[in-house]
Design a protein around this motif. Structure first.
Motif, PDB file in Angstrom:
ATOM      1  N   ASP A 138      46.612  33.990  34.610  1.00  0.00           N
ATOM      2  CA  ASP A 138      46.460  33.740  33.170  1.00  0.00           C
ATOM      3  C   ASP A 138      45.011  33.949  32.738  1.00  0.00           C
ATOM      4  OD1 ASP A 138      49.160  33.135  32.958  1.00  0.00           O
ATOM      5  OD2 ASP A 138      48.850  30.958  32.955  1.00  0.00           O
ATOM      6  N   ASN A 139      44.063  33.449  33.533  1.00  0.00           N
ATOM      7  CA  ASN A 139      42.646  33.617  33.202  1.00  0.00           C
ATOM      8  C   ASN A 139      42.270  35.090  33.104  1.00  0.00           C
ATOM      9  OD1 ASN A 139      42.266  30.847  33.228  1.00  0.00           O
ATOM     10  ND2 ASN A 139      41.434  30.796  35.308  1.00  0.00           N
ATOM     11  N   VAL A 140      42.755  35.866  34.058  1.00  0.00           N
ATOM     12  CA  VAL A 140      42.418  37.296  34.087  1.00  0.00           C
ATOM     13  C   VAL A 140      43.117  38.031  32.947  1.00  0.00           C
ATOM     14  CG1 VAL A 140      42.597  39.417  35.438  1.00  0.00           C
ATOM     15  CG2 VAL A 140      41.922  37.288  36.559  1.00  0.00           C
ATOM     16  N   CYS A 143      41.440  38.249  29.687  1.00  0.00           N
ATOM     17  CA  CYS A 143      40.267  39.138  29.622  1.00  0.00           C
ATOM     18  C   CYS A 143      40.648  40.600  29.487  1.00  0.00           C
ATOM     19  CB  CYS A 143      39.413  38.955  30.883  1.00  0.00           C
ATOM     20  SG  CYS A 143      38.736  37.305  31.058  1.00  0.00           S
ATOM     21  N   LEU A 144      41.889  40.920  29.702  1.00  0.00           N
ATOM     22  CA  LEU A 144      42.308  42.332  29.644  1.00  0.00           C
ATOM     23  C   LEU A 144      42.574  42.785  28.236  1.00  0.00           C
ATOM     24  CD1 LEU A 144      44.738  42.402  32.719  1.00  0.00           C
ATOM     25  CD2 LEU A 144      42.382  43.237  32.605  1.00  0.00           C
TER      26      LEU A 144
END
Length: 144
Positions: A138-140, A143-144
């Motif tokens: 979810d964190n990554v 950022c996408l």
């Protein structure tokens, strides 16, 4: 606090992924099956006749990658790709008799692989690991 190379969790995850991929690749090699192709086959062994679009969503891969892998699996004789009669743009993958037989050989190997990977973990630890990995994903994704 300054991090060293070994302190980054992403480096540790990457190393683990390399070990996992290397081990499963070696175990699948005698069956002419790449690890990513095996993911498609595992889904088909659970439920035959899935669409390529479903595989795109389930495996979080792009359409071109899934189409390429499906084509390769078809050339190997493991699946048959059939256009849906009501939507010619949609393609379903069906196991061939050879693909079904392959499952009888490969599924025990993937189950043993999973047992090896999870050895020594309690059920609660595995659930916690799943939660932590999902949190990282979810964190990554944000950022996408």
């Amino acid at each position: 606090m300054k991090f060293t190379f070994q302190d980054y969790i992403s480096i540790k995850l990457h190393r683990t992924d390399l070990y996992l991929t290397s081990l499963i690749k070696a175990k699948l090699e005698p069956f002419n099956l790449a690890p990513e192709q095996n993911l498609i086959m595992m889904l088909l062994w659970e439920k035959d006749g899935l669409t390529q679009n479903y595989l795109v969503e389930k495996l979080d891969k792009d359409k071109t990658n899934i189409a390429r892998m499906a084509s390769s699996l078809e050339k190997k004789g493991f699946v048959k790709r059939i256009h849906c009669p009501n939507d010619r743009r949609s393609i379903r993958l069906y196991l061939t008799p050879c693909g079904e037989k392959l499952g009888e050989q490969v599924l025990p190997i993937t189950e043993q692989f999973n047992e090896t990977v999870c050895k020594g973990f309690s059920r609660e630890e595995l659930l916690q690991l799943e939660r932590l990995l999902e949190k990282m994903n979810d964190n990554v994704r944000t950022c996408l």
